[in-house]
Structure formats: C-alpha cells, structure tokens
Scaffold this motif. Structure first.
Motif, short mmCIF file in Angstrom:
data_model
loop_
_atom_site.label_atom_id
_atom_site.label_comp_id
_atom_site.label_asym_id
_atom_site.label_seq_id
_atom_site.Cartn_x
_atom_site.Cartn_y
_atom_site.Cartn_z
N LEU A 171 -5.21 2.67 -2.26
CA LEU A 171 -4.51 2.88 -0.99
C LEU A 171 -3.00 2.65 -1.12
O LEU A 171 -2.20 3.30 -0.46
CB LEU A 171 -5.07 1.94 0.10
N GLN A 172 -2.65 1.71 -1.98
CA GLN A 172 -1.21 1.38 -2.11
C GLN A 172 -0.46 2.37 -3.01
O GLN A 172 0.75 2.26 -3.16
CB GLN A 172 -1.06 -0.04 -2.66
N GLN A 173 -1.18 3.30 -3.59
CA GLN A 173 -0.50 4.26 -4.46
C GLN A 173 0.24 5.33 -3.67
O GLN A 173 1.03 6.06 -4.21
CB GLN A 173 -1.51 4.92 -5.41
N ARG A 174 -0.08 5.47 -2.40
CA ARG A 174 0.60 6.51 -1.62
C ARG A 174 1.24 5.92 -0.37
O ARG A 174 0.67 5.04 0.29
CB ARG A 174 -0.36 7.62 -1.26
N ASP A 236 7.22 -4.45 -5.37
CA ASP A 236 6.14 -3.47 -5.25
C ASP A 236 6.68 -2.05 -5.26
O ASP A 236 6.13 -1.17 -5.93
CB ASP A 236 5.32 -3.72 -3.97
N LEU A 237 7.78 -1.83 -4.55
CA LEU A 237 8.35 -0.49 -4.50
C LEU A 237 8.83 -0.05 -5.89
O LEU A 237 8.70 1.10 -6.27
CB LEU A 237 9.51 -0.43 -3.51
N LYS A 238 9.36 -1.04 -6.63
CA LYS A 238 9.83 -0.76 -7.99
C LYS A 238 8.70 -0.19 -8.84
O LYS A 238 8.90 0.66 -9.70
CB LYS A 238 10.34 -2.07 -8.61
N ASN A 243 2.85 -1.25 -0.24
CA ASN A 243 1.97 -2.25 0.39
C ASN A 243 1.96 -2.08 1.92
O ASN A 243 2.59 -1.15 2.45
CB ASN A 243 2.34 -3.66 -0.06
N TYR A 244 1.30 -2.96 2.61
CA TYR A 244 1.17 -2.86 4.07
C TYR A 244 2.54 -2.78 4.74
O TYR A 244 2.76 -1.95 5.63
CB TYR A 244 0.40 -4.08 4.58
N VAL A 245 3.44 -3.63 4.31
CA VAL A 245 4.76 -3.68 4.95
C VAL A 245 5.50 -2.35 4.75
O VAL A 245 6.09 -1.80 5.69
CB VAL A 245 5.59 -4.87 4.41
N ALA A 246 5.45 -1.82 3.52
CA ALA A 246 6.11 -0.54 3.23
C ALA A 246 5.53 0.55 4.13
O ALA A 246 6.28 1.35 4.73
CB ALA A 246 5.91 -0.18 1.76
N ASN A 247 4.23 0.58 4.24
CA ASN A 247 3.59 1.60 5.07
C ASN A 247 3.95 1.46 6.54
O ASN A 247 4.19 2.44 7.23
CB ASN A 247 2.06 1.52 4.90
N ARG A 248 3.99 0.24 6.99
CA ARG A 248 4.33 0.01 8.41
C ARG A 248 5.77 0.38 8.71
O ARG A 248 6.08 0.99 9.72
CB ARG A 248 4.14 -1.47 8.75
N LEU A 249 6.67 0.03 7.78
CA LEU A 249 8.09 0.34 7.99
C LEU A 249 8.32 1.84 7.99
O LEU A 249 9.12 2.35 8.77
CB LEU A 249 8.94 -0.35 6.91
N LEU A 250 7.62 2.54 7.12
CA LEU A 250 7.78 4.00 7.07
C LEU A 250 7.37 4.64 8.39
O LEU A 250 7.95 5.64 8.81
CB LEU A 250 6.92 4.58 5.94
N ARG A 251 6.38 4.06 9.03
CA ARG A 251 5.93 4.59 10.32
C ARG A 251 6.98 4.36 11.40
O ARG A 251 7.04 5.08 12.39
CB ARG A 251 4.65 3.91 10.76
N GLU A 252 7.78 3.31 11.22
CA GLU A 252 8.80 2.99 12.22
C GLU A 252 9.96 3.97 12.19
O GLU A 252 10.53 4.30 13.21
CB GLU A 252 9.38 1.59 11.97
#
Lengths: 331, 99
Positions: A171-174, A236-238, A243-252
């Motif tokens: 899930l964290q791969q995308r 993680d982004l590197k 992760n969850y935070v990255a996915n949530r922020l992208l939605r924002e």
C-alpha cells in the motif's frame, strides 16, 4: 534512557511498580540469549540492534520523546500486577517470562520487517528472527499445554501480522492509497501484540477482558504509528514510501492526480499551506480516545494516566507545529 | 451593537489571532478578505495588500526554499515535550549496548 522513562513514568509509579527493575533484567536476558548464537550471527545482531536507537535519542537522551518505551512493554506489567493480586514468586516469574516473550516477538517481527524494507544489510538476521520466534514459543510452552486454546490465538495473531506487513509495504508503494486502508493494515501488524495479552488473560482466567485489551492495543499502535509516520515522512519519501501521513497530505493539497515527479514537492507544500498535519493530530487524538474507551471498563488507572499524558503531548506538539506554520507565513 | 463593529487592526493583530486560532489561519490562506471580515478585523487597505502579498509569496514557494522551510518544520517536530506524545510502536531503545 532512565530519564526518558521517568518523564512519562507516572503511570508506572502510581501502581507502585518500579519499571526500571525490569529493563536491566530483560536486557541481560537478551544479551545472554544473543551470546548463545554463533558469533557471526550475534555480531551482526549487535550491529543491527545498535542502529535501533534513533539518532535523535543518541543526540539528546534526556530531552527526546522518541526514547520512550511503547505501551506494549508497560501493559503486561499493569495486567499481571492487577490480576495476580499479591506478588508471589510465581507471578513475578510469569511477568518476567511474558515480558521476555513480548520482546522476542517484537524482534521476530521487527527484524523481518526491516529485512523486507531493506533497512538492514544483514541477511543472516532472518535466522535471528527465527531464533526469537522459537525462544518465545519455548517460554510459552512452559505455561500453555499443546491443547491450550492459547495456541490458536497465537497462530492467528502471527498470521495476521505477517500478512499485514506485506500488505502495508504494498500500500505504501503508491501515493494516494486510501488512508483508511493503511489504518487497517497498521492494525493488522499490531496483531502479534495480542499474543501476550491473551497469554495473561488465559493464565489469570480473565478472558472477558481480552477484547477490550486487544482493542486498546490496536488503537495505541495506530496512534503511535501515525506519530511515527510523521517523524519518518522525509526518510520514507526518500525511499519512495508513501506512508499514511504522505497519503493524507496529498489529499489535502489537490483533488487532482499529481504527476509522480511532483509528489514530494506537493507533500512538502501541503505541510505548510494546508492544515493537513493538524488533521493528522486529530486522527491521533481520535485513536487515543478509542483506546481510552476500550480500556475504561477494566479499571486500569495506569493506562488512563498514560493516555492522558499522550493526549497532552499531542496537544503540545500540535501547538508547536501550528506556531511554525504561522511563522512561516508571517516572518 | 457596539460589539458588532469591526476592530481597527494591524498585521500584528492578524498574526496574534492566527497563532491561537488554527481555523482562522486556514481561512486566511483561502480568502484573506472574508477571513478578516468574519473575525471583524478591520485592516487598512495598505496593510491588507501587504498581508495578501506576503501570504501569496509563501503559498507559491518551491524547490530549495520549500525544502528549507520543511526542514525547520521537522526540527520543531522533534522538540521534546513533557509529557510526550505516543511513541512509535515498533521502536525500543536499549538502555545500554548489548556488547
């Protein structure tokens, strides 16, 4: 470490438990266990374990919140103290064994996860992981016969954790995985913490408490994991991990799909120009609230104190981060 | 009726309110005029223009500048608080090295 523990040690002290007594014993047992392995394997495990201490903690052990032990180290202490009534040599031994099992199962999962994630170069650690699992089973066998219902819970928990680790990595791969899916996967990884909880409940004939305790455990794991995701966001982004935070922020930041090349920049922007991190703290608060709701019927004041402290900690961090955002725009 | 009147304010008042009110900051970033009106802060036109320019400039920050700001954000995140927030569940720190 001691000072970091004592910062949030109210919950333990309230119960008259000297937590500091258990830590050196567990570490000594770990040391003896590891020394019983072939020297090449123990050497690589020692290298690996020294890397478990975060850079932040090494830099400033007295002030760092990252050096604290997670709830699953404390919970067996609270439960055995509560259920066993008076402290007998047998209950003390059970507590030490069960804590040791918790640590063995932690390393069993953690090592495999790190190998799978590429966080360690030592492939031989797959065997260290096996040895931890076998050690946990061996200790548990002293308390539960092969026909005990405990073993069904044990196998189910390990199966769920193993499946959830693979699912989480996938899930964290995308970017743009539904955050709820990640929460479910995180809850799945936490399943192996049910083992020690079940062992204690079965041992002290408190099976009625099991579902409250496992629910508490899951919510605590999720709350801690969300904080971890925030802390690890850059790293993680590197490694191309969303992760969850990255996915949530992208939605924002936008409703549209962001080109892959721009994702990292979009996430950085979301931290500053949206309240995405504030919403993350709300999610952490929600899971702490659910943990409190789950544990309330059990009358475990130490857990309530710990949750109260964590909520205060979240509020303080949230305030600091908000100030940072305001200063970004105004200074 | 007196309390319904807008209060004459400067950018520092806007800053102070943003520090204590998360929703106000977000409203300000979405539509500064309407956010100010909602909280009855009467910012003189030159200040209002300055504020909008300042916010707009930061909203569009990119590349190295964005990196610099997010780094300072991370440094804040790692500041210790007492009591602490929930620690990561998959991490234990050993009190002393195993060697």
């Amino acid at each position: 470490m001691k000072s970091a523990i004592s910062q949030s040690g109210r919950a333990q002290k309230n119960a008259g438990i000297s937590w500091d007594d258990h830590i050196p014993i567990m570490e000594e047992r770990l040391k003896t266990f590891v020394q019983s392995w072939p020297s090449s394997l123990s050497g690589e495990f020692l290298e690996y374990s020294s890397g478990l201490t975060s850079a932040e903690f090494r830099k400033n052990p007295k002030n760092s919140w990252v050096g604290l032990y997670p709830f699953w180290i404390y919970l067996p202490v609270w439960l055995t103290e509560k259920y066993s009534g008076k402290k007998t040599a047998t209950s003390k031994q059970f507590l030490r064994d069960i804590l040791w099992v918790q640590i063995c199962l932690f390393f069993f999962i953690r090592i495999q996860d790190d190998l799978y994630d590429g966080h360690t170069k030592y492939q031989s650690l797959i065997f260290a992981s096996n040895l931890f699992l076998l050690e946990a089973e061996s200790v548990l066998s002293d308390y539960f016969s092969t026909s005990s219902r405990f073993w069904k819970i044990y196998r189910e928990a390990l199966k769920n954790s193993s499946k959830a680790i693979v699912e989480t990595v996938h899930l964290q791969q995308r970017p743009r995985t539904a955050p709820a899916k990640l929460i479910k996967a995180y809850a799945g990884i936490a399943a192996h913490f049910d083992i020690v909880i079940a062992a204690i409940c079965i041992r002290y004939r408190r099976m009625a408490d099991l579902s409250c305790l496992t629910q508490f455990s899951v919510q605590m794991v999720i709350a801690g994991q969300l904080m971890d995701d925030l802390e690890d966001l850059e790293d993680d982004l590197k490694y191309g991990k969303y992760n969850y935070v990255a996915n949530r922020l992208l939605r924002e930041i936008t409703g549209k799909l962001t080109p892959q090349s721009k994702v990292e920049e979009e996430i950085r922007r979301a931290i500053l120009v949206t309240d995405g991190v504030g919403k993350l703290f709300n999610a952490v608060r929600k899971h702490l609230h659910l943990a409190a709701k789950a544990i309330k019927p059990l009358d475990l004041p130490e857990a309530i104190t710990l949750l109260h402290d964590y909520r205060e900690g979240v509020n303080k961090i949230a305030f600091i981060i908000h100030q940072q955002r305001v200063n970004f725009f105004f200074k | 009726m007196e309390s319904q009147k807008s209060k004459r304010a400067d950018i520092n008042d806007v800053y102070k309110l943003a520090c204590t009110d998360e929703k106000f900051l977000d409203a300000l970033l979405t539509n500064a005029d309407s956010a100010l009106e909602k909280v009855r802060l009467n910012l003189p036109e030159p200040d209002r223009k300055k504020l909008k320019e300042m916010l707009e400039e930061k909203m569009t920050v990119t590349g190295g500048d964005l990196l610099k700001y997010t780094h300072s954000f991370y440094n804040s995140l790692m500041k210790s608080t007492n009591p602490p927030p929930p620690p990561p569940p998959w991490r234990i720190e050993l009190q002393k090295p195993l060697r």
